[in-house]
Design an enzyme around this catalytic site. Structure first.
Site, PDB file in Angstrom:
ATOM      1  N   ASN A  15       0.935  -3.675  35.505  1.00  0.00           N
ATOM      2  CA  ASN A  15       0.218  -4.941  35.704  1.00  0.00           C
ATOM      3  C   ASN A  15       0.988  -5.732  36.752  1.00  0.00           C
ATOM      4  OD1 ASN A  15      -1.063  -7.399  35.565  1.00  0.00           O
ATOM      5  ND2 ASN A  15      -0.214  -7.969  33.552  1.00  0.00           N
ATOM      6  N   TRP A  16       0.429  -5.768  37.946  1.00  0.00           N
ATOM      7  CA  TRP A  16       1.139  -6.435  39.054  1.00  0.00           C
ATOM      8  C   TRP A  16       1.034  -7.957  38.973  1.00  0.00           C
ATOM      9  CZ3 TRP A  16       0.828  -3.709  44.507  1.00  0.00           C
ATOM     10  CH2 TRP A  16       1.528  -2.503  44.433  1.00  0.00           C
ATOM     11  N   LYS A  17       0.165  -8.460  38.096  1.00  0.00           N
ATOM     12  CA  LYS A  17      -0.069  -9.918  38.000  1.00  0.00           C
ATOM     13  C   LYS A  17      -0.378 -10.460  39.407  1.00  0.00           C
ATOM     14  CE  LYS A  17       3.152  -9.943  34.204  1.00  0.00           C
ATOM     15  NZ  LYS A  17       3.737 -10.754  33.178  1.00  0.00           N
ATOM     16  N   HIS A 101      -5.195 -10.940  28.447  1.00  0.00           N
ATOM     17  CA  HIS A 101      -3.736 -11.020  28.624  1.00  0.00           C
ATOM     18  C   HIS A 101      -3.274 -12.402  28.171  1.00  0.00           C
ATOM     19  CE1 HIS A 101       0.219 -11.079  30.495  1.00  0.00           C
ATOM     20  NE2 HIS A 101       0.125  -9.773  30.592  1.00  0.00           N
ATOM     21  N   GLU A 103      -1.271 -14.383  29.394  1.00  0.00           N
ATOM     22  CA  GLU A 103      -1.198 -15.380  30.468  1.00  0.00           C
ATOM     23  C   GLU A 103      -2.562 -16.002  30.737  1.00  0.00           C
ATOM     24  OE1 GLU A 103       0.829 -12.936  33.358  1.00  0.00           O
ATOM     25  OE2 GLU A 103       2.608 -12.971  32.067  1.00  0.00           O
ATOM     26  N   GLU A 176       1.195  -6.960  22.861  1.00  0.00           N
ATOM     27  CA  GLU A 176       2.189  -7.604  23.720  1.00  0.00           C
ATOM     28  C   GLU A 176       2.647  -8.915  23.081  1.00  0.00           C
ATOM     29  OE1 GLU A 176       1.826  -6.261  28.051  1.00  0.00           O
ATOM     30  OE2 GLU A 176       0.507  -7.961  27.816  1.00  0.00           O
ATOM     31  N   GLY A 182       8.044 -10.654  30.169  1.00  0.00           N
ATOM     32  CA  GLY A 182       8.844 -11.175  31.279  1.00  0.00           C
ATOM     33  C   GLY A 182      10.145 -11.836  30.854  1.00  0.00           C
ATOM     34  N   SER A 221       8.508  -6.512  28.432  1.00  0.00           N
ATOM     35  CA  SER A 221       9.855  -6.153  28.903  1.00  0.00           C
ATOM     36  C   SER A 221      10.183  -4.669  28.753  1.00  0.00           C
ATOM     37  CB  SER A 221      10.904  -7.040  28.206  1.00  0.00           C
ATOM     38  OG  SER A 221      10.726  -8.390  28.599  1.00  0.00           O
ATOM     39  N   GLY A 242       4.724  -4.977  33.170  1.00  0.00           N
ATOM     40  CA  GLY A 242       4.581  -6.003  34.203  1.00  0.00           C
ATOM     41  C   GLY A 242       5.611  -5.826  35.300  1.00  0.00           C
ATOM     42  N   GLY A 243       6.688  -6.621  35.234  1.00  0.00           N
ATOM     43  CA  GLY A 243       7.704  -6.662  36.296  1.00  0.00           C
ATOM     44  C   GLY A 243       8.191  -5.301  36.753  1.00  0.00           C
TER      45      GLY A 243
HETATM   46  C1  PEP Z   1       2.694  -7.808  31.134  1.00  0.00           C
HETATM   47  O1  PEP Z   1       2.499  -8.476  32.125  1.00  0.00           O
HETATM   48  O2  PEP Z   1       1.727  -7.406  30.497  1.00  0.00           O
HETATM   49  C2  PEP Z   1       4.057  -7.497  30.730  1.00  0.00           C
HETATM   50  C3  PEP Z   1       4.252  -6.788  29.656  1.00  0.00           C
HETATM   51  O3  PEP Z   1       5.068  -7.973  31.539  1.00  0.00           O
HETATM   52  P1  PEP Z   1       6.620  -7.532  31.513  1.00  0.00           P
HETATM   53  O4  PEP Z   1       6.651  -6.025  31.440  1.00  0.00           O
HETATM   54  O5  PEP Z   1       7.177  -8.059  32.797  1.00  0.00           O
HETATM   55  O6  PEP Z   1       7.240  -8.143  30.296  1.00  0.00           O
END
Ligand code: PEP
Length: 260
Positions: A15-17, A101, A103, A176, A182, A221, A242-243
């Site tokens: 997930n590049w956000k 999500h 966010e 999640e 993050g 994470s 994500g990251g």
């Molecule tokens: C996400 O954006 O769904 C996520 C899990 O981010 P991260 O891996 O950066 O915690």
């Protein structure tokens, strides 16, 4: 009683956000080159910003890296300035879309979009109608974890976000925990295992034997160092990342948890 676990092909989703210009797609070219050298027992998708969906879908990766969007509107079309419909994502070449999500679920005053599970359900239906597969996110906030409400919160989000017409290949659940996204924090193996077992039980209770076939991803994470341990937890059928999905080197090491 929970139905016996079936062999489920895992899925690892990036997930590049709101990150990535066109030039950043070269990371996926690198990822593809790396993945081509080995065999993996999982599917891989990357959910890029809407501006990159078409470009990613036309890169010559064969079926190795599937393209996804990060959200869609619940309506097929109309006066919704700035929004993107599921049909539009499909038309641009997406196969997947993330919905619900955290966010986007978070209240507007905290930087989110205040999306409710009812709205998420509408988006899942829109994705189904467009022929897109949905990754439906659920997860508790830290206050809810601390007050012992995790299973209640996740159960309610799941119940309200999924339409009755769900079927396993087209819908993937992503657990999640909001506080793990993050933050570099992850729940313990036991905590993740307990939530995934709860989700599996809820899916089989509602959808019968078909509920045993849904992929349930863990997200929050995930990184190259913890991926193998997290992916080995019972009822964890892949990851939403994500990251660590932004760099080919990190993301391929996470996918490496499923190397054959
Ligand atoms: C996400 O954006 O769904 C996520 C899990 O981010 P991260 O891996 O950066 O915690």
């Amino acid at each position: 009683m929970t139905a016996p676990a079936k062999k489920i092909r895992p899925l690892v989703v990036g997930n590049w956000k709101m990150n990535g210009m066109g030039a950043h797609l070269r990371e996926l070219r690198r990822l593809n080159t790396g993945l081509s050298k080995h065999k993996f027992g999982c599917d891989v998708a990357v959910c890029v910003p809407a501006t990159l969906v078409h470009r990613l879908s036309t890169m010559k990766f064969g079926a190795k890296i599937m393209t996804g969007g990060q959200d869609c509107h619940g309506a097929q079309k109309g006066a919704h300035t700035g929004d993107v419909s599921a049909q539009m994502l499909k038309d641009a070449g997406a196969k997947w879309v993330i919905v619900g999500h955290s966010e986007r679920r978070t209240e507007v005053k905290r930087g989110g979009h205040g999306e409710t599970s009812k709205l998420v359900r509408e988006k899942v239906l829109a994705a189904q109608m467009a022929g897109l597969r949905s990754i439906v996110c659920v997860g508790e906030m830290l206050t809810e974890r601390k007050s012992g409400d995790t299973l209640k919160v996740v159960g309610a989000q799941l119940r309200q976000s999924l339409p009755d017409t769900c079927n396993a290949p087209d819908i993937v659940i992503a657990y999640e925990p909001v506080w793990a996204i993050g933050s570099g924090l992850t729940p313990s193996v036991e905590q993740i295992g307990a939530v995934h077992a709860h989700i599996r039980k809820a899916l089989t209770r509602r959808f019968g034997d078909a509920g045993a076939a849904f992929r349930v991803l863990y997200g929050g994470s995930v990184n190259p160092s913890n991926a193998a341990e997290l992916m080995a937890i019972a009822n964890v059928n892949g990851a939403l990342v994500g990251g660590a999905s932004l760099k080919a080197a990190d993301f391929s090491r996470i996918i490496g948890a499923y190397r054959r």
